[in-house]
Design an enzyme around this catalytic site. Structure first.
Site, PDB file in Angstrom:
ATOM      1  N   ASP A  32       0.824  -1.214   0.000  1.00 30.93           N
ATOM      2  CA  ASP A  32       0.000   0.000   0.000  1.00 30.93           C
ATOM      3  C   ASP A  32       0.859   1.266   0.000  1.00 30.93           C
ATOM      4  O   ASP A  32       1.977   1.255   0.510  1.00 30.93           O
ATOM      5  CB  ASP A  32      -0.928  -0.021   1.225  1.00 30.93           C
ATOM      6  CG  ASP A  32      -2.074   0.962   1.105  1.00 30.93           C
ATOM      7  OD1 ASP A  32      -2.358   1.425  -0.017  1.00 30.93           O
ATOM      8  OD2 ASP A  32      -2.690   1.276   2.140  1.00 30.93           O
ATOM      9  N   SER A  77      -7.695  -5.251  -5.181  1.00 32.04           N
ATOM     10  CA  SER A  77      -8.766  -5.823  -4.361  1.00 32.04           C
ATOM     11  C   SER A  77     -10.113  -5.745  -5.095  1.00 32.04           C
ATOM     12  O   SER A  77     -10.270  -4.997  -6.067  1.00 32.04           O
ATOM     13  CB  SER A  77      -8.871  -5.074  -3.023  1.00 32.04           C
ATOM     14  OG  SER A  77      -9.534  -3.839  -3.200  1.00 32.04           O
ATOM     15  N   GLU A  79     -12.481  -4.294  -4.098  1.00 28.30           N
ATOM     16  CA  GLU A  79     -13.007  -2.938  -3.876  1.00 28.30           C
ATOM     17  C   GLU A  79     -12.282  -1.893  -4.728  1.00 28.30           C
ATOM     18  O   GLU A  79     -12.740  -0.752  -4.840  1.00 28.30           O
ATOM     19  CB  GLU A  79     -12.877  -2.558  -2.387  1.00 28.30           C
ATOM     20  CG  GLU A  79     -13.863  -3.275  -1.477  1.00 28.30           C
ATOM     21  CD  GLU A  79     -13.537  -4.755  -1.285  1.00 28.30           C
ATOM     22  OE1 GLU A  79     -12.340  -5.100  -1.184  1.00 28.30           O
ATOM     23  OE2 GLU A  79     -14.477  -5.576  -1.261  1.00 28.30           O
ATOM     24  N   ASN A  80     -11.159  -2.259  -5.309  1.00 27.19           N
ATOM     25  CA  ASN A  80     -10.380  -1.269  -6.068  1.00 27.19           C
ATOM     26  C   ASN A  80     -11.041  -0.840  -7.385  1.00 27.19           C
ATOM     27  O   ASN A  80     -10.621   0.137  -8.009  1.00 27.19           O
ATOM     28  CB  ASN A  80      -8.945  -1.764  -6.315  1.00 27.19           C
ATOM     29  CG  ASN A  80      -8.058  -1.746  -5.081  1.00 27.19           C
ATOM     30  OD1 ASN A  80      -7.174  -2.587  -4.914  1.00 27.19           O
ATOM     31  ND2 ASN A  80      -8.280  -0.780  -4.197  1.00 27.19           N
ATOM     32  N   TRP A  81     -12.115  -1.536  -7.790  1.00 30.70           N
ATOM     33  CA  TRP A  81     -12.873  -1.105  -8.976  1.00 30.70           C
ATOM     34  C   TRP A  81     -13.535   0.239  -8.742  1.00 30.70           C
ATOM     35  O   TRP A  81     -13.966   0.899  -9.696  1.00 30.70           O
ATOM     36  CB  TRP A  81     -13.948  -2.134  -9.344  1.00 30.70           C
ATOM     37  CG  TRP A  81     -13.416  -3.490  -9.676  1.00 30.70           C
ATOM     38  CD1 TRP A  81     -13.434  -4.589  -8.872  1.00 30.70           C
ATOM     39  CD2 TRP A  81     -12.788  -3.916 -10.904  1.00 30.70           C
ATOM     40  NE1 TRP A  81     -12.849  -5.670  -9.511  1.00 30.70           N
ATOM     41  CE2 TRP A  81     -12.458  -5.279 -10.765  1.00 30.70           C
ATOM     42  CE3 TRP A  81     -12.479  -3.264 -12.101  1.00 30.70           C
ATOM     43  CZ2 TRP A  81     -11.824  -6.009 -11.767  1.00 30.70           C
ATOM     44  CZ3 TRP A  81     -11.858  -3.996 -13.107  1.00 30.70           C
ATOM     45  CH2 TRP A  81     -11.529  -5.356 -12.929  1.00 30.70           C
ATOM     46  N   ARG A  83     -12.194   2.882  -7.963  1.00 38.24           N
ATOM     47  CA  ARG A  83     -11.298   3.987  -8.349  1.00 38.24           C
ATOM     48  C   ARG A  83     -11.663   4.513  -9.738  1.00 38.24           C
ATOM     49  O   ARG A  83     -12.495   3.922 -10.419  1.00 38.24           O
ATOM     50  CB  ARG A  83      -9.855   3.496  -8.288  1.00 38.24           C
ATOM     51  CG  ARG A  83      -9.499   3.076  -6.874  1.00 38.24           C
ATOM     52  CD  ARG A  83      -8.055   2.713  -6.731  1.00 38.24           C
ATOM     53  NE  ARG A  83      -7.779   2.354  -5.347  1.00 38.24           N
ATOM     54  CZ  ARG A  83      -6.582   2.331  -4.802  1.00 38.24           C
ATOM     55  NH1 ARG A  83      -5.526   2.634  -5.531  1.00 38.24           N
ATOM     56  NH2 ARG A  83      -6.422   1.991  -3.540  1.00 38.24           N
ATOM     57  N   ARG A 200       1.872  -4.883   6.173  1.00 37.77           N
ATOM     58  CA  ARG A 200       1.198  -3.830   5.407  1.00 37.77           C
ATOM     59  C   ARG A 200       2.049  -2.567   5.461  1.00 37.77           C
ATOM     60  O   ARG A 200       2.449  -2.132   6.542  1.00 37.77           O
ATOM     61  CB  ARG A 200      -0.194  -3.516   5.939  1.00 37.77           C
ATOM     62  CG  ARG A 200      -0.875  -2.457   5.049  1.00 37.77           C
ATOM     63  CD  ARG A 200      -2.307  -2.166   5.424  1.00 37.77           C
ATOM     64  NE  ARG A 200      -2.910  -1.284   4.414  1.00 37.77           N
ATOM     65  CZ  ARG A 200      -4.170  -1.347   4.007  1.00 37.77           C
ATOM     66  NH1 ARG A 200      -4.984  -2.241   4.514  1.00 37.77           N
ATOM     67  NH2 ARG A 200      -4.634  -0.511   3.094  1.00 37.77           N
ATOM     68  N   SER A 208      -8.177  -4.578   5.105  1.00 36.90           N
ATOM     69  CA  SER A 208      -8.790  -4.290   3.803  1.00 36.90           C
ATOM     70  C   SER A 208      -9.167  -5.551   3.022  1.00 36.90           C
ATOM     71  O   SER A 208      -8.878  -5.660   1.821  1.00 36.90           O
ATOM     72  CB  SER A 208      -7.881  -3.380   2.967  1.00 36.90           C
ATOM     73  OG  SER A 208      -7.624  -2.174   3.649  1.00 36.90           O
ATOM     74  N   GLU A 219       0.722 -13.357  12.273  1.00 41.77           N
ATOM     75  CA  GLU A 219       1.305 -12.201  12.952  1.00 41.77           C
ATOM     76  C   GLU A 219       1.229 -11.030  11.971  1.00 41.77           C
ATOM     77  O   GLU A 219       1.364 -11.220  10.761  1.00 41.77           O
ATOM     78  CB  GLU A 219       2.776 -12.480  13.311  1.00 41.77           C
ATOM     79  CG  GLU A 219       2.959 -13.656  14.252  1.00 41.77           C
ATOM     80  CD  GLU A 219       2.441 -13.362  15.655  1.00 41.77           C
ATOM     81  OE1 GLU A 219       2.536 -12.198  16.088  1.00 41.77           O
ATOM     82  OE2 GLU A 219       1.919 -14.295  16.300  1.00 41.77           O
TER      83      GLU A 219
END
Ligand code: IPE
Ligand code: IPE
Ligand code: MG
Length: 254
Positions: A32, A77, A79-81, A83, A200, A208, A219
């Protein structure tokens, strides 16, 4: 192969990268911060995505030395559509170019590539490149690189549940067969071990929708570095610090 010898330096005791038997076998990364990295430079977000894609090779090459057998990276992801069309189209083009550009090197370096995520929404050209790369590298076993593309943890579990329901409908399974192990056999990750460590970048401390089922006992390491600035040295430091963690899996430590 000569090439493999070149990219695998001898394990010098002072290197700080010596393989620890308590090291993570499977590391997953939420790459990210590409957009912010570009914005800080007054450049379009896609510039950051290109810079980010170039960091993958360095991290991948470090894996054998660090004892990391499986590396899973979050590229796009479900959800990245959301954008802009420009960013999404640019990312899809980048994925196609990345596969075409890196295929030969991945093959030579002993990397086996897999993709997880729903391919249905991806264009045919990209899907055939993904299929070809999986097939091309299917004989490799040095490092297993899994690229999560149009991947979402909830979407993956939902698709698995749907396939499981279908098997029941067809009479090949009954509801009595449904347990965690059976469900996991329907996940995209069915052939992979669970991640031991999830990293991350970019300072966000959230998952996310990444590997929700598989990371139940992983972990986590959240670092402020933006992905295009992430280096082999930082990766090695995080992997080394993992050995000091006490994973209890719900039990009491020995
Ligand atoms: C991660 O970087 C790459 C993808 C999600 C494709 P971002 O694009 O999310 O970068 P930031 O978080 O906006 O800086
Ligand atoms: C997660 O990053 C997805 C990838 C790295 C591919 P996002 O930037 O999409 O996540 P949010 O929106 O900050 O949660
Ligand atoms: Mg982001």
């Amino acid at each position: 192969m000569a090439r493999q010898d070149q990219i695998t330096p001898p394990l010098a005791p002072h290197s700080g990268e010596r393989q620890d038997p308590r090291g993570p076998e499977h590391v997953a990364i939420i790459m990210d911060g590409n957009g912010r990295w570009a914005q800080m430079r007054g450049r379009p977000r896609l510039f950051g995505h290109h810079a980010g894609a170039q960091r993958i090779r360095e991290v991948l090459e470090a894996c054998p030395d660090l004892g990391v057998k499986y590396l899973t990276i979050f590229a796009f992801s479900t959800e990245n559509w959301k954008r802009t069309q420009t960013e999404v189209a640019g990312l899809m083009r980048l994925f196609r170019h990345y596969i075409q550009r890196e295929a030969r090197e991945l093959l030579k370096s002993g990397v086996r590539v897999r993709f997880i995520g729903d391919r249905i929404k991806l264009d045919d050209k990209l899907v055939s490149l993904m299929d070809e790369l999986e097939l091309l590298t299917s004989g490799n076993d040095k490092v297993h690189l899994t690229i999560a593309l149009n991947y979402g943890g909830r979407d993956e579990v939902t698709r698995a549940a749907k396939r499981l329901a279908y098997e029941i409908e067809m009479g090949r399974l009954t509801h009595q067969d449904v347990d965690a192990e059976t469900l996991a056999r329907f996940l995209d990750t069915r052939v992979l071990p669970d991640p031991d460590l999830v990293i991350r970048t970019s300072g966000e401390a959230r998952i996310s929708n990444f590997l929700l089922w598989q990371s139940a006992y992983a972990e986590y390491e959240f670092v402020d570095t933006l992905w295009p600035d992430f280096t082999r040295a930082e990766f090695a430091r995080i992997v080394a610090s993992y050995a000091a963690r006490d994973r209890r899996f719900g039990a009491v430590s020995a």
